[in-house]
Scaffold this motif. Structure first.
Motif, short mmCIF file in Angstrom:
data_model
loop_
_atom_site.label_atom_id
_atom_site.label_comp_id
_atom_site.label_asym_id
_atom_site.label_seq_id
_atom_site.Cartn_x
_atom_site.Cartn_y
_atom_site.Cartn_z
N LEU A 237 -54.63 -58.62 -22.26
CA LEU A 237 -53.50 -59.36 -22.82
C LEU A 237 -54.01 -60.75 -23.19
O LEU A 237 -54.53 -61.47 -22.34
CB LEU A 237 -52.36 -59.47 -21.80
N LEU A 238 -53.87 -61.13 -24.46
CA LEU A 238 -54.31 -62.44 -24.91
C LEU A 238 -53.14 -63.42 -24.88
O LEU A 238 -52.11 -63.19 -25.51
CB LEU A 238 -54.88 -62.34 -26.33
N VAL A 239 -53.30 -64.51 -24.13
CA VAL A 239 -52.29 -65.56 -24.02
C VAL A 239 -52.81 -66.78 -24.78
O VAL A 239 -53.81 -67.38 -24.39
CB VAL A 239 -52.01 -65.92 -22.55
N ILE A 240 -52.13 -67.13 -25.88
CA ILE A 240 -52.53 -68.29 -26.68
C ILE A 240 -51.55 -69.42 -26.36
O ILE A 240 -50.39 -69.41 -26.78
CB ILE A 240 -52.51 -67.95 -28.19
N GLU A 241 -52.04 -70.39 -25.60
CA GLU A 241 -51.18 -71.46 -25.08
C GLU A 241 -52.06 -72.67 -24.76
O GLU A 241 -53.05 -72.54 -24.05
CB GLU A 241 -50.44 -70.98 -23.83
N LEU B 70 -48.05 -65.80 -28.14
CA LEU B 70 -48.50 -66.91 -28.98
C LEU B 70 -47.49 -68.05 -28.94
O LEU B 70 -46.34 -67.90 -29.39
CB LEU B 70 -48.69 -66.42 -30.42
N ASP B 71 -47.91 -69.20 -28.41
CA ASP B 71 -47.09 -70.42 -28.47
C ASP B 71 -47.25 -70.99 -29.88
O ASP B 71 -48.37 -71.28 -30.33
CB ASP B 71 -47.56 -71.41 -27.42
N LEU B 72 -46.15 -71.18 -30.59
CA LEU B 72 -46.23 -71.67 -31.96
C LEU B 72 -46.68 -73.13 -32.03
O LEU B 72 -47.19 -73.58 -33.06
CB LEU B 72 -44.88 -71.50 -32.67
N VAL C 37 -47.58 -59.11 -31.42
CA VAL C 37 -47.59 -60.54 -31.13
C VAL C 37 -46.18 -60.99 -30.72
O VAL C 37 -45.21 -60.80 -31.46
CB VAL C 37 -48.04 -61.36 -32.35
N ILE C 38 -46.09 -61.56 -29.52
CA ILE C 38 -44.83 -62.11 -29.02
C ILE C 38 -44.93 -63.63 -29.12
O ILE C 38 -45.73 -64.25 -28.42
CB ILE C 38 -44.58 -61.68 -27.56
N VAL C 39 -44.16 -64.22 -30.03
CA VAL C 39 -44.24 -65.67 -30.21
C VAL C 39 -43.34 -66.36 -29.19
O VAL C 39 -42.25 -65.88 -28.88
CB VAL C 39 -43.86 -66.08 -31.65
N ILE C 40 -43.81 -67.48 -28.67
CA ILE C 40 -43.05 -68.28 -27.71
C ILE C 40 -42.70 -69.60 -28.38
O ILE C 40 -43.59 -70.31 -28.89
CB ILE C 40 -43.86 -68.51 -26.43
N THR C 41 -41.41 -69.91 -28.43
CA THR C 41 -40.95 -71.10 -29.14
C THR C 41 -40.19 -72.02 -28.20
O THR C 41 -39.85 -71.65 -27.07
CB THR C 41 -40.02 -70.70 -30.30
N GLY C 42 -39.90 -73.22 -28.73
CA GLY C 42 -39.06 -74.15 -27.99
C GLY C 42 -37.63 -73.66 -27.91
O GLY C 42 -37.23 -72.70 -28.59
N ASN C 43 -36.83 -74.33 -27.09
CA ASN C 43 -35.47 -73.89 -26.81
C ASN C 43 -34.58 -73.88 -28.05
O ASN C 43 -33.68 -73.07 -28.17
CB ASN C 43 -34.84 -74.78 -25.72
N PHE D 57 -39.89 -62.41 -30.12
CA PHE D 57 -40.03 -63.82 -29.77
C PHE D 57 -39.31 -64.10 -28.46
O PHE D 57 -38.40 -63.36 -28.05
CB PHE D 57 -39.49 -64.73 -30.89
N TYR D 58 -39.73 -65.18 -27.81
CA TYR D 58 -39.15 -65.57 -26.52
C TYR D 58 -39.04 -67.09 -26.50
O TYR D 58 -39.99 -67.80 -26.85
CB TYR D 58 -40.01 -65.09 -25.36
N GLN D 59 -37.88 -67.58 -26.11
CA GLN D 59 -37.65 -69.02 -26.09
C GLN D 59 -37.86 -69.60 -24.69
O GLN D 59 -37.42 -69.04 -23.70
CB GLN D 59 -36.22 -69.33 -26.56
N LYS D 60 -38.54 -70.75 -24.64
CA LYS D 60 -38.73 -71.45 -23.37
C LYS D 60 -37.38 -71.97 -22.88
O LYS D 60 -36.46 -72.17 -23.67
CB LYS D 60 -39.70 -72.61 -23.56
N PRO D 61 -37.24 -72.20 -21.56
CA PRO D 61 -38.25 -72.12 -20.50
C PRO D 61 -38.58 -70.68 -20.14
O PRO D 61 -37.76 -69.77 -20.33
CB PRO D 61 -37.59 -72.85 -19.33
N ILE D 62 -39.77 -70.49 -19.60
CA ILE D 62 -40.26 -69.14 -19.33
C ILE D 62 -39.70 -68.61 -18.02
O ILE D 62 -39.81 -69.26 -16.98
CB ILE D 62 -41.81 -69.14 -19.31
N ASP D 63 -39.11 -67.44 -18.10
CA ASP D 63 -38.67 -66.70 -16.91
C ASP D 63 -39.66 -65.56 -16.72
O ASP D 63 -39.77 -64.66 -17.56
CB ASP D 63 -37.25 -66.17 -17.12
N ASP D 64 -40.40 -65.59 -15.61
CA ASP D 64 -41.48 -64.62 -15.38
C ASP D 64 -41.00 -63.18 -15.51
O ASP D 64 -41.67 -62.34 -16.13
CB ASP D 64 -42.10 -64.84 -14.00
N GLU D 65 -39.87 -62.87 -14.93
CA GLU D 65 -39.39 -61.49 -14.91
C GLU D 65 -39.05 -61.01 -16.31
O GLU D 65 -39.41 -59.89 -16.71
CB GLU D 65 -38.16 -61.38 -14.00
N ILE D 66 -38.37 -61.86 -17.09
CA ILE D 66 -37.94 -61.45 -18.43
C ILE D 66 -39.14 -61.26 -19.35
O ILE D 66 -39.26 -60.24 -20.05
CB ILE D 66 -36.95 -62.49 -19.01
#
Length: 445
Positions: free
Chosen positions: A4-8, A49-51, A79-85, A102-111
């Motif tokens: 799993l590649l985490v780009i952050e 991927l954090d945008l 690719v799962i993009v991670i964006t601001g709130n 896509f997933y919006q911060k803040p990060i919830d580990d379980e979700i």
């Protein structure tokens, strides 16, 4: 373990995600360049991927550019993009560009763990579906994605529209008749008869009348005039299987038919024109038989205007598993069972067995295993594959890997015009590893 590649670029979030994704081999990158290098090296099925990447952390331009480059290199990557709130616009733009989710911060580990797990499942399903879509001539039952089979199928595509006489060479059980039907079905004669005759299965005394037909009274029991297989194939395709077993005296008559496209029935005097496309096949070494004077040289050259060598199953790599799953699906339908797949030990057995009977042997093994299996997974015991020469297979696999590595390094050096950094990047390895491979295989710049 899946990569799993985490780009952050935020080291704190990197550590959080590494801890969160403990079930995966987590590879991290903090910018576009290191991300692409990691993508080439590890080939992950899923990427987060954090945008907001440097040098444009406040905006999404660098993140979106990274997304485009990832998908251009590896279109199947999820690719799962991670964006601001409050950055839904860029999240939707990323989806339009091809991001999986896509997933919006803040990060919830379980979700986010659930989202990543689902992405891996979908990636696996799509990979299996793609493999099935890429199966060659699947409508005709000729299944395979290995380079050897792809080459065979490219030849079929070119041969099918022509009238060239084709010779199929391959061991017993490699699918020669299936391939002959594929040539027929893809050609202009597809709506005309396909007549197959096995020259080895008919007694020598009957083969001539079976091929050419006979007139009434030609011999005892000939109560009526009967067409032969050649005449029945008029307008379509005649498949002469195991032509290497054809009796020597009969070979002269077949040669005349192939040259003149006319036949005479046994006991008859009238020449009958027949328009057929000819496909022949054998598991024997015809050139050796020509040298031994057991097969006519002129007939050999006449039937081999073009030759297709069908590889044995043991040389087709992952095709074994692809075919095994296909036969499992067919056997499930025939036996009204619902087995889901093969155990790890069964897969090892399938991949290391020598398969002297080729595809036919594999089909029979899987069918009997479906009947005998007690659980949802077929085991090595169900397949009844024993006495495997593991050492020999491992040696072959090592040789294949070394040849592939040597070819890849040489090609990358050529493409990079000898630039070591560019070569290492193309191969997805470090420069020290590249130097080590070049030394191992005595490759010079």
């Amino acid at each position: 373990m899946e990569s799993l590649l985490v780009i952050e670029d935020d080291l704190g979030i990197q550590k959080q995600l590494k801890w969160c994704f403990s079930d995966y081999d987590v590879v991290t990158a903090g910018d576009r360049k290191s991300a692409i290098t990691a993508l080439r090296r590890h080939e992950p099925k899923v990427v987060t991927l954090d945008l907001g990447l440097p040098p444009d952390e406040a905006n999404a331009s660098e993140g979106l550019a990274t997304l485009k480059e990832i998908l251009s290199l590896c279109p199947q990557t999820k690719v799962i993009v991670i964006t601001g709130n409050n950055d839904k616009d860029n999240a939707l733009k990323a989806i339009e560009l091809g991001a999986h989710d896509f997933y919006q911060k803040p990060i919830d580990d379980e979700i986010i763990n659930v989202i990543v797990q689902r992405a891996f499942v979908i990636a696996q399903l799509e990979a299996e579906n793609l493999a099935l879509k890429q199966t060659s001539l699947d409508a005709n039952g000729f299944i395979g994605t290995s380079p050897q089979i792809q080459q065979v199928c490219r030849m079929v595509e070119r041969i099918a529209p022509t009238e060239i006489t084709t010779l199929l060479l391959g061991e017993s059980g490699t699918g020669k008749e299936v391939l002959a039907r594929a040539i027929h079905d893809k050609g202009p004669r597809h709506d005309q008869p396909f007549i197959a005759i096995n020259c080895a299965s008919i007694p020598e005394t009957l083969l001539e009348s079976e091929l050419f037909g006979f007139e009434k009274g030609a011999f005892t029991g000939a109560h009526k005039t009967t067409k032969g297989k050649i005449e029945c194939a008029d307008g379509g395709t005649l498949f002469l299987d195991e032509i290497g077993d054809m009796p020597y005296p009969l070979q002269a008559k077949i040669l005349r038919f192939l040259q003149e496209k006319v036949i005479e029935r046994v006991g008859g005097r009238q020449e009958i024109p027949v328009d057929v496309k000819i496909i022949c096949a054998t598991h024997q070494n015809l050139q050796g038989m020509v040298e031994d004077k057991t097969f006519r040289e002129d007939l050999f050259y006449r039937i081999s205007e073009i030759t297709i060598n069908i590889p044995p199953l043991r040389d087709r790599g992952e095709d074994v598993l692809l075919l095994a799953r296909y036969f499992l699906h067919m056997a499930n339908q025939q036996t009204q069972r619902n087995l889901t797949g093969f155990s790890d030990e069964a897969i090892d057995a399938l991949m290391t067995h020598h398969w002297p009977g080729n595809i036919r042997e594999l089909q029979n093994k899987v069918k009997s295993a479906v009947i005998m299996a007690d659980s949802k997974l077929i085991t090595e015991m169900d397949l009844a594959l024993f006495n495997l020469d593991q050492e020999k297979i491992a040696l072959n696999l090592r040789q294949v890997r070394e040849e592939a590595e040597r070819a890849a390094v040489s090609r990358a050096l050529s493409m990079s015009d000898g630039n070591m950094s560019n070569t290492a990047n193309l191969l997805g390895i470090t420069r020290p590893t590249l130097y080590s491979l070049m030394e191992k295989y005595t490759i010079e710049k």
